[in-house]
Design an enzyme around this catalytic site. Structure first.
Site, PDB file in Angstrom:
ATOM      1  N   ASP A  66      -9.145 -15.890 -32.884  1.00  0.00           N
ATOM      2  CA  ASP A  66      -9.349 -16.414 -31.527  1.00  0.00           C
ATOM      3  C   ASP A  66      -8.058 -16.263 -30.713  1.00  0.00           C
ATOM      4  OD1 ASP A  66     -10.597 -17.731 -29.406  1.00  0.00           O
ATOM      5  OD2 ASP A  66     -10.188 -19.741 -30.191  1.00  0.00           O
ATOM      6  N   GLU A  69      -5.834 -12.520 -26.842  1.00  0.00           N
ATOM      7  CA  GLU A  69      -5.722 -11.635 -25.649  1.00  0.00           C
ATOM      8  C   GLU A  69      -4.271 -11.295 -25.341  1.00  0.00           C
ATOM      9  OE1 GLU A  69      -7.387 -14.549 -25.708  1.00  0.00           O
ATOM     10  OE2 GLU A  69      -9.307 -13.583 -26.107  1.00  0.00           O
ATOM     11  N   ASP A 124     -16.287 -17.868 -24.300  1.00  0.00           N
ATOM     12  CA  ASP A 124     -16.738 -19.200 -23.875  1.00  0.00           C
ATOM     13  C   ASP A 124     -17.771 -19.137 -22.762  1.00  0.00           C
ATOM     14  OD1 ASP A 124     -14.952 -19.976 -25.745  1.00  0.00           O
ATOM     15  OD2 ASP A 124     -13.396 -20.591 -24.332  1.00  0.00           O
TER      16      ASP A 124
HETATM   17  O1  MIG Z   1      -8.709 -23.240 -26.215  1.00  0.00           O
HETATM   18  O2  MIG Z   1     -10.693 -23.145 -31.064  1.00  0.00           O
HETATM   19  O3  MIG Z   1     -13.416 -19.174 -27.517  1.00  0.00           O
HETATM   20  O4  MIG Z   1     -14.899 -20.483 -29.483  1.00  0.00           O
HETATM   21  O5  MIG Z   1     -14.115 -23.086 -30.166  1.00  0.00           O
HETATM   22  C1  MIG Z   1      -9.965 -23.000 -26.791  1.00  0.00           C
HETATM   23  C2  MIG Z   1     -11.318 -23.785 -30.007  1.00  0.00           C
HETATM   24  C3  MIG Z   1      -9.809 -22.288 -28.077  1.00  0.00           C
HETATM   25  C4  MIG Z   1     -11.686 -20.797 -27.724  1.00  0.00           C
HETATM   26  C5  MIG Z   1     -12.821 -20.104 -28.387  1.00  0.00           C
HETATM   27  C6  MIG Z   1     -13.828 -21.127 -28.833  1.00  0.00           C
HETATM   28  C7  MIG Z   1     -13.177 -22.110 -29.776  1.00  0.00           C
HETATM   29  C8  MIG Z   1     -12.001 -22.783 -29.068  1.00  0.00           C
HETATM   30  N1  MIG Z   1     -11.055 -21.774 -28.618  1.00  0.00           N
END
Ligand code: MIG
Length: 803
Positions: free
Chosen positions: A402, A405, A477
């Protein structure tokens, strides 16, 4: 002899311009399949990669080409001719001709019949402030599809996009850019189909006739651009070639194709077990549970929260005994904290991104101030990969990447940061768009080494062209609305058009609360998504299939079960993707590209799931929906009623019957209901055949679903040909060293009542049964029409059914 050079007489040339074009040809140089042209203002190069694929490079001053993270192919030895005249060069293979105009230097692509596929007109390459623009003539009816994770309609005509991997946690359904970048699209006009892949990782833009009516164009923040031009008479042919260039998916773990449940965050361990137990008690199939950031100790990657998860190995072992795999989230940000071993090691070895003066860059994200590994350094990738040893020992089999980017709470990371780029050196301005790809790669390669021949599941949010080699991807998201549900569908179709077959969206919506109807509808559509996972944010309504009341639970359960019935069909679609780059979720612009109706915004959410199933996404509010059936004959999946194609039809779409049509002539293998992919699906495989004039070919594929042994020939592959004209089905002798776990094949015939009176199998008459108590027919198909079936032994020789 006097040559007439038109540029000499153009008064416009005297005018002052800002920026300049490639200019006029001066000299050239040819080495094997590569041609370099000098011009008055820069250089251009053409490399023949295959008869249908040319690489074009132009640069103003920068000869240096950095290694590509997307391209894995090298040029194939290709037969071609190269000719020169006063006005132009011609490079010609048996499929593609490139005409290179000399004055000024311009490219025109033609097919073997001399039809122009793509031309630059007078503008072509243009440099402005160290950016390169490439302009292509825009044809009146030209359509554009692709570019991966982009909002908007299927046909990108009239739209413009930017590629700059971005964490946009509340994106709207027109926002751009989002998390990943795939600078590949297909254009089509006058029955001609081509593809363009722009392999440049700086911030790029694509314009398909937005704000202008002359050009489609793209630009990069670089004075050099390398792009690839594909030509084939079908989109499938272009996708095959694109996936030759950037790689194809490897067979995913079969459990990654089952149903997956996630939430930010299931914690503590007791709650995880409660969820698992509830799935089993309620007989809702489940293969994977996800642990979001809550499992970590103070959000430090590769740690466990000692209070909430004191015995992770035991927990994961218990889940495994229930047939449930555990996937954990990992973020790239590494907490700056003395004594935290991942930080200490990374710092010691200089593995973190740095400013030009050599100071480590720090940015803020979940753990607080963090340093960020430089995944473009091969040593860093190996080091990162080794960090998973603890997780793998604990029993974790999937890794969710996650925030890659990468995200520092939506703020800009200074583009001057320096990256290794395989020892060649590049700034973050060039590296941002590949950061997620290389993190996923490091994760995949590391996990694969550690898991001893078992297949890891990697899921990423950010990525770049080629990501399919390492990872699945999801659309980040989204929001719990009908519009976002449809947007996710289009984005997954668009991923499929961009080389990425294993993609999905947060079913049920990440932000906000779904209504029961929306949740039910979303699960029913997700059943027909390549990657099928429910996920939701902290502070939203719970999103397990039972969270919306018993009626919704029943609807969700029905579809999740259908997913498991369909797994042999889905697995075969993944196999096809691994061989040809054909996506699993197929935009209608692949098989029906020439039909203008499929681009109509009323129908552009529709797609084929695998070769046989046409999915008509209806919203949660639509109890009937306008469907467009492309050419051919179609069966209702639920009651076998027959529809003629090339027409619109208003189709009932109650929540328990998402409109699904089966293509006439199709072959669909179906297994009995199981609760997870580790469970034995019994000894009978049903093969559903839908009567159709031309029939079809289907490659049935099976392997152990969990290891890479298939690479050593341990698979079971059988071609099934249904010949509608000669009334026969041939099941070829299977190949491979794996033994199918199905001992019996039950062929179920849909729509054959009028033509099938008796049937012979390898010459011997076999009893035809009517109305079979099918594995899944009873629960899904309320057909009052007569169905025929025949049971045959699954022998390792050719089987011919003739009627
Ligand atoms: O700042 O890990 O897209 O699926 O649940 C949010 C928490 C960080 C973004 C991801 C989302 C995930 C969430 N993350």
């Amino acid at each position: 002899m006097i040559f007439f050079f038109p540029f000499m007489f153009q008064p416009a040339m005297a005018q002052q311009h800002e920026g300049r074009s490639l200019g006029n040809y001066t000299t050239y140089n040819k080495v094997s399949q590569s041609f370099t042209f000098q011009t008055t203002h820069g250089s251009a190069r053409v490399v023949i990669f295959s008869p249908t694929l040319f690489k074009i490079s132009v640069w103003e001053s920068q000869e240096k080409e950095l290694p590509s993270y997307a391209v894995i192919a090298t040029p194939k030895k290709t037969k071609f001719s190269f000719t020169e005249s006063n006005k132009e060069f011609r490079i010609k293979t048996d499929s593609l001709t490139l005409k290179i105009n000399k004055f000024p230097l311009r490219f025109t692509f033609q097919n073997p019949n001399g039809k122009v596929i793509s031309r630059e007109g007078k503008t072509g390459t243009f440099w402005l402030n160290h950016q390169t623009f490439i302009f292509k003539h825009l044809y009146p009816q030209e359509t554009f599809v692709g570019l991966g994770e982009k909002t908007g309609p299927l046909n990108r005509r009239g739209s413009a996009y930017t590629n700059w991997n971005t964490d946009n946690p509340h994106y709207e359904n027109w926002d751009d850019p989002l998390y990943s970048t795939i600078p590949f699209y297909m254009g089509r006009h006058n029955g001609l189909q081509y593809g363009i892949f722009v392999d440049n990782t700086t911030k790029s833009t694509f314009n398909f006739g937005a704000g202008n009516n002359r050009f489609s164009y793209f630009s990069v923040k670089d004075d050099r651009v390398d792009y690839y031009f594909f030509y084939h008479h079908t989109p499938a042919g272009i996708l095959k070639e694109y996936s030759f260039l950037t790689g194809r998916i490897k067979m995913p773990p079969i459990w990654g194709l089952g149903f997956q449940q996630s939430r930010w965050s299931y914690t503590p361990d007791k709650e995880v077990m409660e969820i698992a137990t509830a799935f089993r008690d309620k007989k809702i199939p489940l293969d994977v549970l996800y642990l979001d950031i809550g499992y970590m100790n103070a959000y430090k990657v590769f740690t466990w929260n000692p209070t909430a998860f004191p015995h992770p190995k035991k927990l994961i072992g218990n889940l495994k005994n229930m047939g449930i795999h555990t996937v954990v989230i990992v973020d790239p940000g590494i907490k700056v904290e003395k004594g935290y071993s991942v930080y200490e090691e990374g710092k010691k070895h200089n593995y973190f991104l740095k400013y030009p003066d050599g100071t480590d860059y720090s940015g803020q994200v979940w753990p607080g101030w963090c340093n960020f590994p430089d995944f473009t350094n091969p040593k860093v990738r190996t080091w990162w990969g080794r960090q998973f040893a603890g997780m793998v020992n604990t029993g974790v089999s999937g890794f969710w990447n996650d925030m890659n980017e990468f995200s520092v709470w939506g703020r800009e990371v200074p583009p001057i940061l320096q990256m290794d780029w395989e020892g060649k050196g590049a700034s973050y301005m060039r590296g941002k768009n590949v950061y997620g790809l290389e993190m996923a790669r490091a994760t995949y390669e590391g996990a694969r080494k550690l898991m001893q021949n078992r297949r890891p599941l990697v899921l990423t949010r950010a990525g770049y062209a080629g990501l399919q080699r390492y990872t699945a991807i999801w659309t980040g998201d989204n929001q719990a609305t009908d519009e976002h549900m449809l947007l996710g569908i289009r984005m997954v179709s668009s991923f499929g058009l961009s080389g990425v077959p294993f993609a999905g969206y947060d079913v049920g919506g990440f932000n906000g609360d779904a209504t029961p109807a929306l949740y039910a509808r979303w699960v029913s559509i997700g059943t027909f998504a390549p990657f099928f996972r429910v996920h939701s944010a902290i502070f939203t309504k719970r999103s397990e299939p039972w969270s919306y009341g018993v009626a919704t639970q029943a609807l969700a359960t029905r579809f999740i079960r259908l997913r498991y019935h369909l797994l042999p069909y889905i697995y075969a679609a993944f196999y096809e993707a691994s061989q040809t780059g054909m996506p699993v979720q197929r935009s209608l612009s692949i098989d029906y590209a020439s039909d203008p109706k499929i681009y109509d915004k009323r129908f552009d959410n529709q797609y084929m799931f695998g070769p046989a199933l046409l999915i008509i996404p209806a919203t949660s509010r639509q109890m009937a929906v306008d469907a467009y059936l492309p050419k051919g004959k179609w069966y209702s999946f639920y009651d076998d009623s027959i529809f003629n194609g090339s027409r619109e039809t208003l189709t009932p779409s109650p929540l328990d019957k998402l409109p699904v049509f089966v293509k006439a002539g199709a072959i669909i293998p179906i297994q009995k209901l199981i609760q997870n992919t580790g469970e034995n699906p019994g000894d009978t495989l049903e093969i559903h055949v839908y009567q159709g004039k031309t029939g079809s070919n289907f490659i049935y594929y099976e392997d152990d679903g969990n290891t890479y042994n298939y690479k050593n020939g341990i698979f079971y592959k059988r071609e099934i040909q249904y010949d509608g004209i000669n009334r026969k089905i041939i099941m070829e002798k299977p190949s491979g060293k794996y033994i199918s776990h199905f001992k019996v094949l039950r062929l179920v015939f849909h729509g054959f009542q009028n033509e099938m009176k008796s049937i012979r199998v390898n010459g011997k008459p076999v009893k035809l049964q009517t109305k079979p108590a099918g594995l899944f027919l009873k629960s899904y198909q309320q057909s009052d029409k007569e169905l025929l079936s025949a049971t045959v032994a699954n022998i390792p020789q050719q089987i011919i059914l003739k009627w």
